[in-house]
Enzyme design. Structure first.
Site, PDB file in Angstrom:
ATOM      1  N   GLU A 139      33.948  -2.929  -2.838  1.00  0.00           N
ATOM      2  CA  GLU A 139      32.797  -3.403  -3.607  1.00  0.00           C
ATOM      3  C   GLU A 139      32.598  -4.908  -3.460  1.00  0.00           C
ATOM      4  OE1 GLU A 139      32.891  -2.391  -7.795  1.00  0.00           O
ATOM      5  OE2 GLU A 139      31.242  -3.771  -8.152  1.00  0.00           O
ATOM      6  N   ASN A 150      33.007 -15.284 -10.539  1.00  0.00           N
ATOM      7  CA  ASN A 150      33.745 -16.149  -9.613  1.00  0.00           C
ATOM      8  C   ASN A 150      34.969 -16.780 -10.279  1.00  0.00           C
ATOM      9  OD1 ASN A 150      32.032 -15.484  -7.594  1.00  0.00           O
ATOM     10  ND2 ASN A 150      31.359 -17.557  -7.124  1.00  0.00           N
TER      11      ASN A 150
END
Ligand code: FAD
Length: 379
Positions: free
Chosen positions: A250, A365
């Site tokens: 993914e 992130n």
């Protein structure tokens, strides 16, 4: 850590496939079937386009022939995916089914589930959503509160999910729920996955509008939804292992660095016309070439001896940061007044509206930098 970052050469067969997909996309564009959009794998919902891809065997490519697919390799699938995402084609309807559900069903699904679902994915008829996040459980996914309790012949589910992309237009979603109480020292235990039909009695799907007013996200409520035993996905109690085992695929795919390619192409086209001259354009293309190679090598490794979570995380952090940089550069150069003006303005505005999501979806992130730091032995 970067032991799997090896060069993967594209052979003649893959190059021929890439050319065929490009020709198809060009014909589609010329016939007006779609206008290139950034982020089209999330927001470009067009079942008729999905059906046309399926007719060429370009959805569920890795599904074995006995379940309606062509048994192609993952790298062949990546070539098709790179092309459709870079072209800004409307592939959102089948996206989750193709990327996530096919490999998961092949790995964990029962024979009943494979026969029920895989042929419909390959033909472009069955669409899936993902039911992981909850109002208080995003990055900390193990804290999900949605519960499934054992009843005769199956399970009954209560709770809610949020940010469920495309749930209002999909047929099923794959839900992570607690099937045993949370034990603080073993938070990853007691979680299980279920394939839930989105038209089941007791399901309420409510829109959550995006900042541009479009309906993409949903909140999904479960009010004692019955899920038959046949729709338990994998093993009860193995939900965490199952969810995390597919994350590498993914996070390292082409959609993590090509989402804003239509913006970059529009900028390049205006630049060729001499109206803007931005020194970053060449650098952005160079970064894309590098990410293409990193993505290919991580995916090839995932198929073989495996790649680490950190390697996939590197692709996603670098790729999604690049996607955002492209949009911000487009917004900062201003819009020239030539024929390309409107197109550049349009794709840049679409990019600006969707840009915050690039570094959040699929793991933020900040979380991914933690994964990378731990792999480097940093604390
Ligand atoms: C476009 C888009 C599509 C999505 N589609 C789906 C979907 O279909 N199905 C689904 O289930 N979910 C979906 N999501 C939800 C997504 O998975 C979550 O938004 C994501 O996991 C972050 O969770 P959160 O929003 O609860 O933020 P939080 O986890 O609350 O994080 C908030 C902020 O805190 C930071 N943070 C949190 N924990 C830490 C930590 N330990 N260390 C450092 N920083 C930290 C995060 O990086 C973030 O900046 C989608 C999101 C987007 C943007």
């Amino acid at each position: 850590m970067a032991q799997h970052m090896r060069h993967v050469a594209e052979d003649a067969q893959l190059t021929a496939l890439r050319s065929e997909v490009r020709r198809f996309l060009q014909r589609e564009r010329e016939s007006g079937s779609f206008v290139p959009e950034p982020n089209s794998w999330i927001t470009g919902w067009d079942p008729t386009f999905s059906k046309r891809l399926a007719q060429r065997g370009w959805i569920g490519m890795t599904i074995p022939p006995e379940y309606g697919g062509s048994g192609a390799t993952l790298v062949e699938r990546l070539v098709v995916v790179e092309e459709v995402v870079a072209a800004g084609a409307p592939v959102a309807a089948h996206w989750v089914s193709d990327r996530q559900i096919v490999p998961s069903l092949l790995k964990y699904g029962t024979e009943f589930q494979r026969r029920l679902i895989l042929p419909g994915i390959a033909s472009g008829d069955i669409y899936f959503a993902i039911g992981m996040s909850e109002p208080d459980s995003g990055s900390d996914l193990a804290s999900v509160h949605t519960k499934a309790e054992r009843v005769e012949g199956g399970w009954t589910m209560r709770g809610s999910k949020i940010w469920t992309s495309g749930a209002h237009e999909s047929h099923y979603f794959i839900v992570l729920a607690r099937t045993a109480p949370l034990v603080t020292d073993h938070r990853h235990e007691g979680l299980s996955q279920f394939v839930v039909a989105l038209d089941s009695p007791g399901i309420d799907i409510r829109p959550v509008l995006s900042m541009d007013g479009t309906h993409h996200f949903n909140e999904v409520f479960f009010d004692d939804v019955f899920i038959p035993d046949e729709m338990v996905f994998g093993e009860i109690g193995d939900g965490w292992i199952q969810v995390t085992s597919e994350l590498g695929f993914e996070r390292s795919g082409p959609e993590r660095f090509l989402s804003t390619m239509p913006v970059l192409e529009e900028m390049a086209s205006v630049s060729r016309a001499g109206t803007i001259d931005h020194p970053s354009l060449g650098l952005y293309f160079a970064r894309i070439v590098t990410l293409h190679q990193m993505s290919l090598s991580v995916n090839a490794a995932l198929l073989g001896n495996g790649a680490s979570d950190a390697e996939a995380a590197i692709v996603k952090v670098l790729g999604t940061s690049l996607e955002g940089d492209i949009v911000e550069t487009a917004a900062s150069v201003g819009y020239p007044t030539d024929a390309n003006d409107d197109r550049l303005r349009l794709v840049t505005e679409r990019g600006l509206f969707t840009r915050p999501g690039y570094t959040i979806r699929g793991g933020t992130n900040e979380i991914l930098r933690g994964v990378i730091a731990r792999a480097l032995g940093l604390r």
